[in-house]
Design a protein around this motif. Structure first.
Motif, mmCIF file in Angstrom:
data_model
loop_
_atom_site.group_PDB
_atom_site.id
_atom_site.type_symbol
_atom_site.label_atom_id
_atom_site.label_comp_id
_atom_site.label_asym_id
_atom_site.label_seq_id
_atom_site.Cartn_x
_atom_site.Cartn_y
_atom_site.Cartn_z
ATOM 1 N N ILE A 143 5.756 -4.855 -13.863
ATOM 2 C CA ILE A 143 5.543 -5.794 -12.766
ATOM 3 C C ILE A 143 4.885 -5.106 -11.577
ATOM 4 C CG2 ILE A 143 6.682 -7.440 -11.211
ATOM 5 C CD1 ILE A 143 9.038 -7.488 -13.168
ATOM 6 N N THR A 144 3.925 -5.805 -10.973
ATOM 7 C CA THR A 144 3.344 -5.376 -9.706
ATOM 8 C C THR A 144 2.956 -6.617 -8.918
ATOM 9 O OG1 THR A 144 1.834 -3.776 -8.693
ATOM 10 C CG2 THR A 144 0.913 -5.171 -10.448
ATOM 11 N N CYS A 145 2.291 -6.429 -7.789
ATOM 12 C CA CYS A 145 1.886 -7.564 -6.970
ATOM 13 C C CYS A 145 0.587 -8.170 -7.464
ATOM 14 C CB CYS A 145 1.709 -7.125 -5.529
ATOM 15 S SG CYS A 145 3.255 -6.622 -4.809
ATOM 16 N N GLY A 146 0.363 -9.421 -7.122
ATOM 17 C CA GLY A 146 -0.860 -10.091 -7.531
ATOM 18 C C GLY A 146 -0.960 -11.460 -6.911
ATOM 19 N N HIS B 2 -11.807 -4.233 -2.505
ATOM 20 C CA HIS B 2 -11.987 -4.989 -3.736
ATOM 21 C C HIS B 2 -10.599 -5.378 -4.233
ATOM 22 C CE1 HIS B 2 -16.241 -3.972 -3.925
ATOM 23 N NE2 HIS B 2 -15.900 -2.738 -3.604
ATOM 24 N N ALA B 3 -10.349 -6.651 -4.356
ATOM 25 C CA ALA B 3 -9.034 -7.118 -4.787
ATOM 26 C C ALA B 3 -8.732 -6.614 -6.189
ATOM 27 C CB ALA B 3 -8.993 -8.641 -4.758
ATOM 28 N N LEU C 63 7.136 -4.800 -3.110
ATOM 29 C CA LEU C 63 5.935 -4.202 -3.661
ATOM 30 C C LEU C 63 4.672 -4.734 -3.003
ATOM 31 C CD1 LEU C 63 6.689 -4.504 -7.484
ATOM 32 C CD2 LEU C 63 6.645 -2.384 -6.187
ATOM 33 N N CYS C 64 4.765 -5.805 -2.276
ATOM 34 C CA CYS C 64 3.607 -6.664 -2.039
ATOM 35 C C CYS C 64 3.096 -6.715 -0.611
ATOM 36 C CB CYS C 64 3.944 -8.073 -2.509
ATOM 37 S SG CYS C 64 4.354 -8.133 -4.256
ATOM 38 N N SER C 65 3.242 -5.648 0.162
ATOM 39 C CA SER C 65 2.808 -5.701 1.558
ATOM 40 C C SER C 65 1.299 -5.676 1.706
ATOM 41 C CB SER C 65 3.415 -4.528 2.326
ATOM 42 O OG SER C 65 2.948 -3.298 1.789
ATOM 43 N N GLY C 66 0.601 -5.048 0.761
ATOM 44 C CA GLY C 66 -0.851 -5.000 0.855
ATOM 45 C C GLY C 66 -1.340 -4.187 2.036
ATOM 46 N N ALA C 67 -0.670 -3.060 2.338
ATOM 47 C CA ALA C 67 -1.015 -2.268 3.518
ATOM 48 C C ALA C 67 -2.449 -1.777 3.491
ATOM 49 C CB ALA C 67 -0.056 -1.082 3.637
ATOM 50 N N TRP C 68 -2.920 -1.412 2.335
ATOM 51 C CA TRP C 68 -4.298 -0.915 2.230
ATOM 52 C C TRP C 68 -5.290 -2.007 2.576
ATOM 53 C CZ3 TRP C 68 -7.526 -1.627 -2.518
ATOM 54 C CH2 TRP C 68 -8.762 -1.008 -2.398
ATOM 55 N N LEU C 69 -5.046 -3.223 2.066
ATOM 56 C CA LEU C 69 -5.957 -4.325 2.348
ATOM 57 C C LEU C 69 -5.968 -4.661 3.831
ATOM 58 C CD1 LEU C 69 -5.307 -6.718 -0.666
ATOM 59 C CD2 LEU C 69 -6.851 -4.781 -0.490
ATOM 60 N N LEU C 70 -4.806 -4.610 4.461
ATOM 61 C CA LEU C 70 -4.735 -4.885 5.891
ATOM 62 C C LEU C 70 -5.533 -3.850 6.684
ATOM 63 C CD1 LEU C 70 -0.956 -5.780 6.263
ATOM 64 C CD2 LEU C 70 -2.878 -7.329 6.548
ATOM 65 N N ARG C 71 -5.455 -2.614 6.227
ATOM 66 C CA ARG C 71 -6.108 -1.523 6.940
ATOM 67 C C ARG C 71 -7.613 -1.511 6.689
ATOM 68 N NH1 ARG C 71 -4.222 4.722 5.933
ATOM 69 N NH2 ARG C 71 -6.118 5.763 6.604
#
Length: 216
Positions: free
Chosen positions: A188-191, A31-32, A17-25
């Motif tokens: 559950i999700t990432c955080g 905004h976290a 669940l936790c790759s954070g692709a949007w944040l990387l891009r």
């Protein structure tokens, strides 16, 4: 896949669940997602006993098994269909397709939401295009309602009694996934912290128990 109606699934992780692709891009223009405060955890500072828990005798009687179709969390504007999730070859919990931002999943080899035991629902916090279904999960408060539409036509109503965030290295498998004597739900999700190289460093977990049901 064979169902384990009320078994501990310790060791099942949700790292996918936790790759954070949007944040990387998105670089610095992001905004976290919100993270739960200490006040929403099982024990608030200074408290002598777990906060938000109710005795097992005060909960609604368990419902018969029925697969879920939809999850709603009105206070954070979640209204999403549910798909069944299994395990990956490495033993991790599988995840919904990342490109479908408003889709969550449930662990279909385990307890169905509303029956006795611990049911698991999981979804992405974001994808390559922006926030996903559980982006605001960390903002959830104790006492909030989670509703699950079931295939038998009923709606299982859960009340949140804790919202916590855990580092992936210290994830408490038994606490989150362990068997329960009453109908429980985990969402559950990432955080936690975020690294551009590895994505999110932990998970947000919502703890809730069944407090009602009604016809759909």
């Amino acid at each position: 896949m064979r169902r384990f109606a009320n078994a501990c699934i310790a060791g099942v992780t949700v790292v996918a669940l936790c790759s954070g692709a949007w944040l990387l891009r998105s670089g610095t223009a992001w905004h976290a997602p919100p993270q739960p405060s200490a006040a929403q955890a099982h024990s608030s500072p200074g408290a002598g006993k777990p906060a938000g828990r109710r005795p097992a005798t005060a909960t609604t009687p368990a419902l018969p098994p029925s697969p879920p179709d939809r999850v709603r969390i009105p206070s954070i504007r979640v209204d999403a269909p549910l798909m069944g999730l299994g395990l990956t070859p490495t033993g991790s919990l599988d995840v919904p397709p990342a490109e479908k931002e408003n889709l969550a999943g449930w662990y279909e080899a385990g307890t169905t939401p509303g029956e006795r035991g611990t049911a698991i629902v999981a979804g992405h916090v974001d994808n390559a295009d922006g926030p996903a279904v559980f982006y605001d999960l960390g903002a959830l408060k104790r006492g909030a309602t989670v509703e699950v539409d079931r295939r038998d036509g009923g709606i299982a109503v859960f009340t949140v009694y804790a919202v916590e965030v855990y580092d992936a290295r210290d994830f408490p498998d038994a606490k989150v996934y362990g068997a329960a004597r009453r109908p429980e739900l985990r969402v559950i999700t990432c955080g936690g912290g975020y690294s551009r190289s590895t994505g999110y460093q932990g998970n947000v977990v919502v703890f809730a128990h069944l407090t009602g049901s009604r016809a759909g």
